[in-house]
Scaffold this active site. Structure first.
Site, short mmCIF file in Angstrom:
data_model
loop_
_atom_site.label_atom_id
_atom_site.label_comp_id
_atom_site.label_asym_id
_atom_site.label_seq_id
_atom_site.Cartn_x
_atom_site.Cartn_y
_atom_site.Cartn_z
N VAL A 166 0.87 -1.17 0.00
CA VAL A 166 0.00 0.00 0.00
C VAL A 166 0.91 1.22 0.00
CG1 VAL A 166 -1.77 1.30 1.24
CG2 VAL A 166 -1.84 -1.21 1.23
N GLY A 192 -2.93 3.03 6.55
CA GLY A 192 -3.76 3.39 7.69
C GLY A 192 -5.20 3.69 7.33
N GLN A 193 -5.58 3.44 6.08
CA GLN A 193 -6.94 3.72 5.63
C GLN A 193 -7.73 2.43 5.37
OE1 GLN A 193 -7.08 6.62 2.40
NE2 GLN A 193 -5.17 7.54 3.12
N GLY A 194 -7.16 1.29 5.74
CA GLY A 194 -7.87 0.02 5.58
C GLY A 194 -7.67 -0.67 4.24
N GLY A 209 -4.89 -2.17 2.97
CA GLY A 209 -4.20 -3.45 3.15
C GLY A 209 -5.13 -4.50 3.72
N TYR A 261 -0.94 -9.68 10.39
CA TYR A 261 -1.25 -10.96 9.77
C TYR A 261 -2.00 -11.90 10.71
CZ TYR A 261 1.22 -9.54 5.63
OH TYR A 261 1.59 -8.88 4.49
#
Length: 131
Positions: free
Chosen positions: A71, A77-79, A81, A112
């Site tokens: 990313v 940090g925006q979702g 990934g 993960y």
């Protein structure tokens, strides 16, 4: 506007640029090699800009390897990934792939683990420098 495109051709230059943005080598020459194949990949775009990408290799039955989850740092940090991982795991499950593997840095363990991955001993070796 963020949108996801699954398993459609993605510009090698855009992938190489994204790799460089996250601090990896671009490996553009390797990505242009006609022998390289992808089992399934998902690209994330903001307008026409590639801002996220995940790829997998697989034998199509027993194992798949998630590689190159990336990313763009300005979009982290925006979702993105998380969405890429959720989508790729869902697709691999739909295809009844028995085992999914991923190699990651220790600092990414908590990311993960959220998807159900657990650490196992693995090794990796780079055989030459590629840009």
């Amino acid at each position: 506007m963020i949108h996801y495109i699954e398993n459609e051709p993605t510009s090698v230059k855009a992938i190489a640029d994204l790799r460089r943005s996250v601090g990896w080598n671009g490996v553009e020459d390797l990505l242009n090699n006609p022998l390289i194949t992808s089992y399934y990949h998902i690209a994330c775009y903001d307008g026409g800009k590639l801002v996220g990408y995940v790829d997998t290799t697989s034998n199509g039955v027993t194992d798949a390897y998630i590689q190159d989850l990336m990313v763009d740092p300005s979009y982290q940090g925006q979702g993105i990934g998380t969405e890429l991982m959720n989508r790729i795991i869902a697709r691999l499950r739909e295809n009844r792939i028995y085992m999914i593997s991923v190699i990651f840095e220790e600092k990414l363990l908590s990311f993960y683990e959220r998807f159900g991955f657990f650490p196992m001993l693995a090794g990796q070796m780079q055989t030459y420098d590629a840009d």
